[in-house]
Structures are given as structure tokens and as C-alpha cells.
Design a protein around this motif. Structure first.
Motif, PDB file in Angstrom:
ATOM      1  N   ARG A  58      -9.813 -13.412  -0.363  1.00  0.00           N
ATOM      2  CA  ARG A  58      -8.765 -12.898  -1.305  1.00  0.00           C
ATOM      3  C   ARG A  58      -9.304 -11.574  -1.545  1.00  0.00           C
ATOM      4  NH1 ARG A  58      -9.560 -16.235  -5.797  1.00  0.00           N
ATOM      5  NH2 ARG A  58      -8.363 -14.804  -6.963  1.00  0.00           N
ATOM      6  N   PHE A  59     -10.455 -11.244  -1.844  1.00  0.00           N
ATOM      7  CA  PHE A  59     -11.064  -9.886  -2.137  1.00  0.00           C
ATOM      8  C   PHE A  59     -10.623  -8.901  -1.054  1.00  0.00           C
ATOM      9  CE2 PHE A  59     -14.333  -6.557  -1.275  1.00  0.00           C
ATOM     10  CZ  PHE A  59     -13.962  -5.753  -2.269  1.00  0.00           C
ATOM     11  N   LEU A  60     -10.851  -9.204   0.346  1.00  0.00           N
ATOM     12  CA  LEU A  60     -10.649  -8.327   1.341  1.00  0.00           C
ATOM     13  C   LEU A  60      -9.296  -8.177   1.787  1.00  0.00           C
ATOM     14  CD1 LEU A  60     -13.495  -9.762   3.805  1.00  0.00           C
ATOM     15  CD2 LEU A  60     -13.345  -7.368   2.459  1.00  0.00           C
ATOM     16  N   ALA A  61      -8.323  -9.076   1.165  1.00  0.00           N
ATOM     17  CA  ALA A  61      -6.866  -8.875   1.304  1.00  0.00           C
ATOM     18  C   ALA A  61      -6.193  -7.885   0.380  1.00  0.00           C
ATOM     19  CB  ALA A  61      -6.219 -10.216   1.216  1.00  0.00           C
ATOM     20  N   LEU A  62      -7.191  -7.534  -0.661  1.00  0.00           N
ATOM     21  CA  LEU A  62      -6.614  -6.564  -1.668  1.00  0.00           C
ATOM     22  C   LEU A  62      -6.475  -5.243  -1.022  1.00  0.00           C
ATOM     23  CD1 LEU A  62      -8.862  -7.543  -4.819  1.00  0.00           C
ATOM     24  CD2 LEU A  62      -6.210  -7.620  -4.597  1.00  0.00           C
ATOM     25  N   PRO A  63      -5.671  -4.401  -1.520  1.00  0.00           N
ATOM     26  CA  PRO A  63      -5.675  -2.987  -0.849  1.00  0.00           C
ATOM     27  C   PRO A  63      -6.959  -2.272  -1.464  1.00  0.00           C
ATOM     28  CG  PRO A  63      -3.338  -3.586  -2.082  1.00  0.00           C
ATOM     29  CD  PRO A  63      -4.511  -4.877  -2.244  1.00  0.00           C
ATOM     30  N   ALA A  64      -7.252  -1.278  -1.006  1.00  0.00           N
ATOM     31  CA  ALA A  64      -8.502  -0.380  -1.307  1.00  0.00           C
ATOM     32  C   ALA A  64      -8.453  -0.218  -2.838  1.00  0.00           C
ATOM     33  CB  ALA A  64      -8.617   0.724  -0.244  1.00  0.00           C
ATOM     34  N   ALA A 102     -12.863 -10.823 -11.462  1.00  0.00           N
ATOM     35  CA  ALA A 102     -12.389  -9.732 -11.424  1.00  0.00           C
ATOM     36  C   ALA A 102     -11.545  -9.600 -10.032  1.00  0.00           C
ATOM     37  CB  ALA A 102     -13.675  -8.570 -11.190  1.00  0.00           C
ATOM     38  N   THR A 103     -11.805 -10.322  -9.123  1.00  0.00           N
ATOM     39  CA  THR A 103     -10.941 -10.434  -8.010  1.00  0.00           C
ATOM     40  C   THR A 103      -9.489 -11.095  -8.509  1.00  0.00           C
ATOM     41  OG1 THR A 103     -12.694 -10.934  -6.372  1.00  0.00           O
ATOM     42  CG2 THR A 103     -10.687 -11.698  -5.539  1.00  0.00           C
ATOM     43  N   ASP A 104      -9.641 -12.172  -9.210  1.00  0.00           N
ATOM     44  CA  ASP A 104      -8.407 -12.739  -9.822  1.00  0.00           C
ATOM     45  C   ASP A 104      -7.619 -11.725 -10.740  1.00  0.00           C
ATOM     46  OD1 ASP A 104      -9.056 -15.061  -9.040  1.00  0.00           O
ATOM     47  OD2 ASP A 104      -9.852 -15.836 -10.799  1.00  0.00           O
ATOM     48  N   ARG A 105      -8.118 -11.007 -11.477  1.00  0.00           N
ATOM     49  CA  ARG A 105      -7.709  -9.824 -12.474  1.00  0.00           C
ATOM     50  C   ARG A 105      -6.878  -8.620 -11.393  1.00  0.00           C
ATOM     51  NH1 ARG A 105     -12.011 -10.014 -15.356  1.00  0.00           N
ATOM     52  NH2 ARG A 105     -12.993  -7.888 -14.226  1.00  0.00           N
ATOM     53  N   GLU A 106      -7.684  -8.274 -10.230  1.00  0.00           N
ATOM     54  CA  GLU A 106      -7.064  -7.153  -9.414  1.00  0.00           C
ATOM     55  C   GLU A 106      -6.047  -7.821  -8.789  1.00  0.00           C
ATOM     56  OE1 GLU A 106      -7.794  -4.109  -9.794  1.00  0.00           O
ATOM     57  OE2 GLU A 106      -8.637  -4.917 -11.733  1.00  0.00           O
ATOM     58  N   GLU A 107      -6.016  -9.138  -8.113  1.00  0.00           N
ATOM     59  CA  GLU A 107      -5.171  -9.472  -7.301  1.00  0.00           C
ATOM     60  C   GLU A 107      -3.897  -9.613  -8.130  1.00  0.00           C
ATOM     61  OE1 GLU A 107      -5.133 -13.161  -4.182  1.00  0.00           O
ATOM     62  OE2 GLU A 107      -5.326 -13.928  -6.188  1.00  0.00           O
ATOM     63  N   ARG A 108      -3.914 -10.131  -9.505  1.00  0.00           N
ATOM     64  CA  ARG A 108      -2.857 -10.350 -10.463  1.00  0.00           C
ATOM     65  C   ARG A 108      -1.979  -8.862 -10.475  1.00  0.00           C
ATOM     66  NH1 ARG A 108      -5.975 -13.906 -13.125  1.00  0.00           N
ATOM     67  NH2 ARG A 108      -6.549 -12.391 -14.799  1.00  0.00           N
ATOM     68  N   ARG A 109      -3.069  -7.972 -10.843  1.00  0.00           N
ATOM     69  CA  ARG A 109      -2.347  -6.613 -11.254  1.00  0.00           C
ATOM     70  C   ARG A 109      -1.747  -6.012 -10.081  1.00  0.00           C
ATOM     71  NH1 ARG A 109      -4.519  -1.183 -11.767  1.00  0.00           N
ATOM     72  NH2 ARG A 109      -6.341  -1.666 -10.217  1.00  0.00           N
ATOM     73  N   TRP A 110      -2.474  -6.334  -8.759  1.00  0.00           N
ATOM     74  CA  TRP A 110      -1.748  -5.923  -7.539  1.00  0.00           C
ATOM     75  C   TRP A 110      -0.467  -6.749  -7.263  1.00  0.00           C
ATOM     76  CZ3 TRP A 110      -2.732  -8.722  -2.563  1.00  0.00           C
ATOM     77  CH2 TRP A 110      -1.901  -7.924  -1.455  1.00  0.00           C
ATOM     78  N   LYS A 111      -0.265  -7.994  -7.499  1.00  0.00           N
ATOM     79  CA  LYS A 111       0.966  -8.550  -7.494  1.00  0.00           C
ATOM     80  C   LYS A 111       2.044  -7.952  -8.344  1.00  0.00           C
ATOM     81  CE  LYS A 111      -0.791 -12.216  -4.543  1.00  0.00           C
ATOM     82  NZ  LYS A 111      -1.107 -13.836  -4.440  1.00  0.00           N
ATOM     83  N   ALA A 112       1.617  -7.868  -9.540  1.00  0.00           N
ATOM     84  CA  ALA A 112       2.516  -7.415 -10.458  1.00  0.00           C
ATOM     85  C   ALA A 112       3.227  -6.167 -10.100  1.00  0.00           C
ATOM     86  CB  ALA A 112       1.851  -7.261 -11.936  1.00  0.00           C
ATOM     87  N   ARG A 113       2.384  -5.258  -9.716  1.00  0.00           N
ATOM     88  CA  ARG A 113       2.929  -4.027  -9.378  1.00  0.00           C
ATOM     89  C   ARG A 113       3.888  -4.248  -8.012  1.00  0.00           C
ATOM     90  NH1 ARG A 113      -0.239   0.752  -6.228  1.00  0.00           N
ATOM     91  NH2 ARG A 113       1.274   2.172  -6.032  1.00  0.00           N
ATOM     92  N   VAL A 114       3.696  -5.064  -7.188  1.00  0.00           N
ATOM     93  CA  VAL A 114       4.229  -5.332  -5.870  1.00  0.00           C
ATOM     94  C   VAL A 114       5.713  -5.944  -6.466  1.00  0.00           C
ATOM     95  CG1 VAL A 114       4.675  -6.725  -4.018  1.00  0.00           C
ATOM     96  CG2 VAL A 114       2.627  -5.516  -4.209  1.00  0.00           C
ATOM     97  N   ASP A 115       5.515  -6.806  -7.323  1.00  0.00           N
ATOM     98  CA  ASP A 115       6.818  -7.553  -7.809  1.00  0.00           C
ATOM     99  C   ASP A 115       7.549  -6.743  -8.629  1.00  0.00           C
ATOM    100  OD1 ASP A 115       6.048  -9.665  -6.481  1.00  0.00           O
ATOM    101  OD2 ASP A 115       5.184 -10.696  -8.264  1.00  0.00           O
ATOM    102  N   ALA A 116       7.059  -5.631  -9.341  1.00  0.00           N
ATOM    103  CA  ALA A 116       7.945  -4.605 -10.225  1.00  0.00           C
ATOM    104  C   ALA A 116       8.917  -3.834  -9.433  1.00  0.00           C
ATOM    105  CB  ALA A 116       6.902  -3.634 -10.994  1.00  0.00           C
TER     106      ALA A 116
END
Length: 174
Positions: free
Chosen positions: A86-92, A160-174
Motif C-alpha cells: 500500500r505504501f509503495l502504491a502511494l505517489p511520491a 502514517a500509510t493509512d493517513r497518507e492513503e486517505r489524503r491521496w484518495k481524498a485529493r483524487v476524489d475531489a
């Protein structure tokens, strides 16, 4: 430099300083192996190799953990934990807070490892000098505390991975 890193460097320098300072006063033979109760099971003639071997192992371990910590921003795949995929799937741009947590885990692991090896070095010195182990008789068991503490800290990396994944998905969904 972060406070935890300063602590680990101070421990490393102190261990090396202790080994150098105590070497001239060592007896002709020193313990090089201790059993689970902290009693020597093998002695060797005191030489720089026999006394500084543990310091060398400590320095190599310390160096390896420092190198991995420094490499994490560019090579985060070196850190192994349950949510690695999941971490490695996050954008840099979303990885930095997680990498900071990884580095904290490595710094705590370094400190606990150094404390364990420090206790073993002190125990070897006390036994070489004919003294009782005292509180240092727990040294062989202290190392067993490292794994549970590091495993507990890994939850910080997962969070931290969960937090950043949620932050990333919230940005993508917005």
C-alpha cells in the motif's frame, strides 16, 4: 539532526570510548562468551581483537542501520512492514510522512540495539575485572525487548500509510 539520532550517535561514541578507555586496564584474559545468566563460558587472551570485536560488531550494525535510514527517501522499498505494498502504491509526494516514521522506527531500533550491546560490553568488562554482574545480569534478556518494541512502533508506520492513503484518495476524489 533529530534527537533520537543524536542519542544513537552518543551511545555509539560512548561505547567506543569506553572500550578504548578500559582496554589498558584489562587482565590477561577476558570473557568472550556469556551464558543466559551472564556468566562467562569462554575466555580468551586479552588482545585488541578479543576486546574490540564486540565494538566492531556494534559499529557495523550501527553503520548499516544509519545507511538504511539515509537511503529510505530514495529507496523506501528497503523497509519491510505489513503495509509495504500500500505504501509503495502511494505517489511520491505522499510518502514523506511515512518515511519519517520509518526512520523513527530505525532510530529506536538502533538505540535499543546499542543499549543491548552496551550492556553486554559492560558485563564483559565487569566479569573480566572479577566483579559481580549486578543489574547487568539482565543484559542477555534485554535484547528480547527489541522485537516487541519495534513491532509496536511499526503500527506508527502503518497509521502514517493509512493517513497518507486517505489524503491521496481524498485529493483524487475531489
Amino acid at each position: 539532526m533529530r534527537p533520537l539520532r543524536c542519542v544513537s550517535w552518543a551511545l555509539m561514541v560512548a561505547l567506543l570510548g569506553f572500550a578504548v578507555a578500559t582496554y589498558p586496564g584489562l587482565p590477561g584474559e577476558i570473557p568472550v562468551h556469556l551464558d543466559a545468566s551472564g556468566d562467562p563460558t569462554r575466555f580468551e587472551v586479552t588482545t585488541p581483537m578479543s576486546w574490540f570485536a564486540l565494538s566492531g560488531i556494534t559499529l557495523l550494525t550501527f553503520g548499516a542501520l544509519q545507511v538504511v535510514s539515509m537511503m529510505l527517501p530514495k529507496r523506501p522499498h528497503l523497509f519491510n512492514f505489513p503495509d509495504k505494498d500500500r505504501f509503495l502504491a502511494l505517489p511520491a509526494e505522499y510518502r514523506s510522512p511515512v518515511i519519517v516514521e520509518m526512520q523513527v522506527v530505525l532510530e529506536v531500533c538502533t538505540i535499543l540495539t546499542l543499549l543491548t550491546l552496551w550492556m553486554v560490553q559492560l558485563l564483559m568488562w565487569r566479569k573480566a575485572m572479577g566483579a559481580d554482574a549486578g543489574l547487568l545480569e539482565v543484559a542477555p534478556f534485554f535484547g528480547f525487548l527489541v522485537a516487541p518494541v519495534v513491532l509496536a512502533l511499526l503500527t506508527r508506520v502503518s497509521s502514517a500509510t493509512d493517513r497518507e492513503e486517505r489524503r491521496w484518495k481524498a485529493r483524487v476524489d475531489a
